[in-house]
Write an enzyme that holds these catalytic residues in place. Structure first.
Site, PDB file in Angstrom:
ATOM      1  N   GLN A 197       0.860  -1.188   0.000  1.00 36.49           N
ATOM      2  CA  GLN A 197       0.000   0.000   0.000  1.00 36.49           C
ATOM      3  C   GLN A 197       0.890   1.229   0.000  1.00 36.49           C
ATOM      4  OE1 GLN A 197      -3.096   1.481   0.572  1.00 36.49           O
ATOM      5  NE2 GLN A 197      -2.116   3.389   1.166  1.00 36.49           N
ATOM      6  N   THR A 198       0.547   2.212  -0.820  1.00 34.05           N
ATOM      7  CA  THR A 198       1.311   3.453  -0.745  1.00 34.05           C
ATOM      8  C   THR A 198       0.477   4.635  -1.188  1.00 34.05           C
ATOM      9  OG1 THR A 198       3.249   4.653  -1.561  1.00 34.05           O
ATOM     10  CG2 THR A 198       2.325   2.997  -3.029  1.00 34.05           C
ATOM     11  N   ARG A 199       0.757   5.777  -0.592  1.00 31.45           N
ATOM     12  CA  ARG A 199       0.184   7.039  -1.067  1.00 31.45           C
ATOM     13  C   ARG A 199       1.317   8.040  -1.286  1.00 31.45           C
ATOM     14  NH1 ARG A 199      -0.432  10.224   4.158  1.00 31.45           N
ATOM     15  NH2 ARG A 199      -0.186   8.604   5.709  1.00 31.45           N
ATOM     16  N   HIS A 203      10.488   5.585  -2.702  1.00 34.43           N
ATOM     17  CA  HIS A 203      11.898   5.918  -2.587  1.00 34.43           C
ATOM     18  C   HIS A 203      12.701   4.624  -2.405  1.00 34.43           C
ATOM     19  CE1 HIS A 203      11.088  10.177  -2.563  1.00 34.43           C
ATOM     20  NE2 HIS A 203      10.203  10.033  -1.585  1.00 34.43           N
ATOM     21  N   HIS A 206      11.670   2.167   0.300  1.00 31.90           N
ATOM     22  CA  HIS A 206      10.472   1.368   0.006  1.00 31.90           C
ATOM     23  C   HIS A 206      10.792   0.265  -1.011  1.00 31.90           C
ATOM     24  CE1 HIS A 206       8.903   5.602   0.731  1.00 31.90           C
ATOM     25  NE2 HIS A 206       8.499   4.933   1.794  1.00 31.90           N
ATOM     26  N   GLY A 291       4.790  -1.102   7.128  1.00 28.38           N
ATOM     27  CA  GLY A 291       6.016  -0.399   7.469  1.00 28.38           C
ATOM     28  C   GLY A 291       5.830   0.463   8.699  1.00 28.38           C
ATOM     29  N   ARG A 292       6.668   1.472   8.794  1.00 29.67           N
ATOM     30  CA  ARG A 292       6.545   2.371   9.944  1.00 29.67           C
ATOM     31  C   ARG A 292       5.387   3.350   9.704  1.00 29.67           C
ATOM     32  NH1 ARG A 292       8.835   7.222   8.989  1.00 29.67           N
ATOM     33  NH2 ARG A 292       9.342   7.640  11.142  1.00 29.67           N
ATOM     34  N   ASP A 293       4.665   3.628  10.756  1.00 26.74           N
ATOM     35  CA  ASP A 293       3.588   4.621  10.759  1.00 26.74           C
ATOM     36  C   ASP A 293       2.641   4.466   9.564  1.00 26.74           C
ATOM     37  OD1 ASP A 293       2.184   6.650  11.956  1.00 26.74           O
ATOM     38  OD2 ASP A 293       3.313   8.259  10.999  1.00 26.74           O
ATOM     39  N   HIS A 294       2.210   3.247   9.325  1.00 24.07           N
ATOM     40  CA  HIS A 294       1.292   2.961   8.214  1.00 24.07           C
ATOM     41  C   HIS A 294      -0.008   3.760   8.378  1.00 24.07           C
ATOM     42  CE1 HIS A 294      -0.226   0.103   5.039  1.00 24.07           C
ATOM     43  NE2 HIS A 294      -1.358   0.633   5.466  1.00 24.07           N
ATOM     44  N   ALA A 295      -0.386   4.472   7.322  1.00 24.05           N
ATOM     45  CA  ALA A 295      -1.642   5.247   7.302  1.00 24.05           C
ATOM     46  C   ALA A 295      -1.720   6.269   8.428  1.00 24.05           C
ATOM     47  CB  ALA A 295      -2.869   4.342   7.332  1.00 24.05           C
TER      48      ALA A 295
END
Ligand SMILES: [Zn+2]
Length: 398
Positions: A197-199, A203, A206, A291-295
């Site tokens: 998932q990405t918004r 980089h 990722h 990952g870290r701090d997802h959403a």
């Protein structure tokens, strides 16, 4: 099994709420005589995701028992895991004209009817409680909480029958329903698929995480969210170009599927990580990267809260295996991307930029180092952000 949403489902069976062509015309005619409910952008995207089965086992907007159990326990009334309330809010005036048991037409702007909903229940709800439980804060500075406070005071619950998908569906060539992504995976012979998932642009850190995951599965579903986001997130069209530049240059094409996830961001952090994982299970993924701090947004959630929340459930009952990654970065001494799990060196060796600094550089048209961002991606971002409000003045703030 008959569940409270009125439709039978077996585990991991996809819901499809789109009316077949022979029923569509009659439904459209019927909809003209029904009370119309104008949907918000969030609800429009929820209708699409319900229609195509991305929200399976949901068949519509939550009824009271489901709503309360989701808010309190992250489960539907029948025990299935569900972490984010999918609700249809209306204002009191509108609610007064609708009674339980009747049908309503759900519309997008220009009176385009998307669906007919059978209103099983209408009920009041406690917004502060929902804010506290779902977003872990009652502050209206939080964008998800602000939206919750602004929406209607009454919720309508019940199944929907979808006549048309929303008009505004960009990236058609990358739009695949859960049934379609599952078919692609089967055609390619992938048995194990990791969802990402990405918004944000991808980089190097990722890319590293994705490729570490790809070493143990058959394929990657790169699944950027393209529904409504905060106005200062990088626009979806720029991100899509950046993903394509990255995949063309650095990924084996037979191991990756780029497809869009038409959901809006809720910024519910940990709860949204569970939600995103359940959605990707429906798209056919067997694994999901957290990952870290997802959403997350601002400082509302701890760095690894979105990973810790998975301790509440077993992968078996989730139906998808979460893969947890620490913060990754380029270490000048190791000469590669690492995390604190794999690198012994102190922070002075880390090549790290804050989000603000990345923005400042991109706004100013300055390249990011290749250890941080692939040059092809950096160029797409610089070109794409040129002249956009909030990006061109180089102050890095928005
Ligand atoms: Zn190192």
């Amino acid at each position: 099994m008959q569940n409270t949403h009125g439709v039978a489902h077996a585990e991991n069976t996809l819901v499809d709420r789109r009316l077949p062509p022979d029923l569509r015309e009659a439904a459209l005619k019927e909809a003209r005589s029904l009370p119309q409910i104008m949907l918000s952008p969030l609800s429009i995207s929820d209708v699409e995701l319900l229609a195509i089965g991305a929200y399976s086992p949901l068949t519509g907007f939550l009824t009271r028992a489901d709503y309360h159990r989701v808010v309190n326990e992250m489960r539907l009334a029948d025990g299935n895991i569900w972490s984010v309330p999918i609700t249809l809010p209306v204002d009191r005036e509108q609610a007064d004209r609708i009674h339980a048991g009747q049908k309503v037409a759900l519309c997008e702007p220009d009176d385009h009817v998307l669906a007919i909903m059978t209103v099983e229940e209408k009920f009041e709800y406690d917004k502060r409680r929902e804010a506290r439980e779902v977003f872990r804060t009652e502050e209206d500075k939080h964008p998800g909480v602000a939206r919750l406070y602004q929406q209607g005071e009454v919720l309508l619950g019940g199944p929907i029958d979808v006549i048309d998908l929303p008009t505004n569906r960009p990236f058609m060539e990358f739009r695949r329903t859960p049934a379609e992504t599952r078919r692609v995976f089967a055609e390619r012979g992938w048995k194990t698929i990791v969802g990402f998932q990405t918004r944000n642009p991808v980089h190097r850190s990722h890319e590293y995480i994705q490729k570490v995951a790809m070493e143990i599965v058959d394929g990657l579903l790169l699944h950027p969210l393209v529904g409504e986001t905060k106005s200062d997130d990088i626009p979806a069209d720029v991100r899509m170009k950046a993903y394509q530049a990255l995949l063309e240059n650095y990924y084996p094409s037979n191991r990756v599927l780029l497809s869009v996830f038409p959901a809006a961001m809720r910024y519910a952090g940990p709860r949204e990580a569970i939600f995103h994982a359940l959605n990707r299970k429906n798209y056919g993924c067997t694994h999901f990267i957290v990952g870290r701090d997802h959403a997350g947004v601002g400082n509302y959630y701890g760095t690894y809260d979105a990973q810790k929340i998975f301790e509440n459930f077993t992968p078996q009952e989730l139906g998808i295996t979460p893969l947890f990654f620490e913060n990754t970065f380029f270490c000048k001494k190791c000469g590669t991307i690492v995390s604190s799990k794999t690198c012994p060196h102190d922070a002075s060796y880390q090549l790290a930029f804050s989000g603000t600094e990345v923005r400042r550089r991109l706004s100013a048209g300055e390249a990011l180092p290749p250890e941080f961002t692939r040059p092809e991606v950096g160029q797409v971002l610089i070109d794409g952000l040129k002249g956009l409000p909030g990006w061109q003045n180089g102050d890095g703030k928005k």
